[in-house]
Write a protein that holds these residues in place. Sequence first.
Motif, PDB file in Angstrom:
ATOM      1  N   PRO A   1     -34.720  77.166 -41.483  1.00 60.40           N
ATOM      2  CA  PRO A   1     -33.522  78.000 -41.323  1.00 60.40           C
ATOM      3  C   PRO A   1     -33.715  79.352 -42.004  1.00 60.40           C
ATOM      4  O   PRO A   1     -34.503  79.497 -42.950  1.00 60.40           O
ATOM      5  N   LEU A   2     -33.011  80.374 -41.506  1.00 64.00           N
ATOM      6  CA  LEU A   2     -33.080  81.696 -42.113  1.00 64.00           C
ATOM      7  C   LEU A   2     -32.480  81.660 -43.507  1.00 64.00           C
ATOM      8  O   LEU A   2     -31.480  80.975 -43.743  1.00 64.00           O
ATOM      9  N   PRO A   3     -33.079  82.390 -44.451  1.00 68.70           N
ATOM     10  CA  PRO A   3     -32.503  82.416 -45.802  1.00 68.70           C
ATOM     11  C   PRO A   3     -31.159  83.134 -45.788  1.00 68.70           C
ATOM     12  O   PRO A   3     -30.912  83.996 -44.938  1.00 68.70           O
ATOM     13  N   PRO A   4     -30.292  82.824 -46.689  1.00 68.31           N
ATOM     14  CA  PRO A   4     -28.984  83.499 -46.707  1.00 68.31           C
ATOM     15  C   PRO A   4     -29.136  84.963 -47.086  1.00 68.31           C
ATOM     16  O   PRO A   4     -30.070  85.356 -47.784  1.00 68.31           O
TER      17      PRO A   4
ATOM     18  N   ALA B   1     -25.528  92.656 -49.494  1.00 67.98           N
ATOM     19  CA  ALA B   1     -25.721  93.112 -48.114  1.00 67.98           C
ATOM     20  C   ALA B   1     -24.416  93.574 -47.483  1.00 67.98           C
ATOM     21  O   ALA B   1     -24.413  94.427 -46.598  1.00 67.98           O
ATOM     22  N   ALA B   2     -23.300  93.006 -47.906  1.00 65.91           N
ATOM     23  CA  ALA B   2     -22.011  93.364 -47.306  1.00 65.91           C
ATOM     24  C   ALA B   2     -21.486  94.701 -47.792  1.00 65.91           C
ATOM     25  O   ALA B   2     -20.624  95.306 -47.147  1.00 65.91           O
ATOM     26  N   THR B   3     -21.996  95.207 -48.916  1.00 67.30           N
ATOM     27  CA  THR B   3     -21.434  96.438 -49.477  1.00 67.30           C
ATOM     28  C   THR B   3     -22.443  97.572 -49.571  1.00 67.30           C
ATOM     29  O   THR B   3     -22.054  98.727 -49.706  1.00 67.30           O
TER      30      THR B   3
END
Length: 202
Positions: free
Chosen positions: A29-32, A37-39
């Motif tokens: 699975p892709l790492p979180p 990243a959101a800001t």
Amino acid sequence: MKGRSGLLALCLGLAACQGSNPYVATSNPLPPAPPEAATVFDRSAYPAPPRDYGRYRSWAWLNGRLPPGTAWADSAQVAEAVSDALDQRGLRPLHDNRPADLFVSAELRLETRIRQVRDDYDSGYYGGYNRYGSGYGMYNTVPVVRTYQEQVVVVRVDLFDARNGQPVWSASAETSQRGHQSERTDAIREAVEKAMSAYPPS
């Protein structure tokens, strides 16, 4: 008999292809995404906006230094040619303490080029006669390649954004070397004009 054997082998091969595939595709699975990243805006993920060359109106020499001179031409000759080329493109030099829009550096050097010239020399007409009448004739050319050295004047001009020091333009050009002082001045101007011919870029 051979035809039956070949048909049997072909049928067995097709039957083998109908079996289940022993290879199974798997992936991790892709790492979180990181919390920031959101800001945080990642500028490297987007192309830089096109540069507005119209806002550059004034210039000064980089680090306050005129272009270096050479044994072939002095510093003032190079500086004058560059200044004239910039002036033709709407860039004015600053002589006071106001901040300039651009910093300019330039250099001149002599370089040697190897040139080749091909000449086709006509070796003339040849032909003849025999007892049955005239023979044949044609012109023949012999290619001769001459190699020689030539010294050229190379001028390089660099422009930098005065606010952040980033390079905004760089170009170089060359022209043939000339002997007399007035001819040298013309050669420098010609090389600088060639270098600056595509500024500002469209």
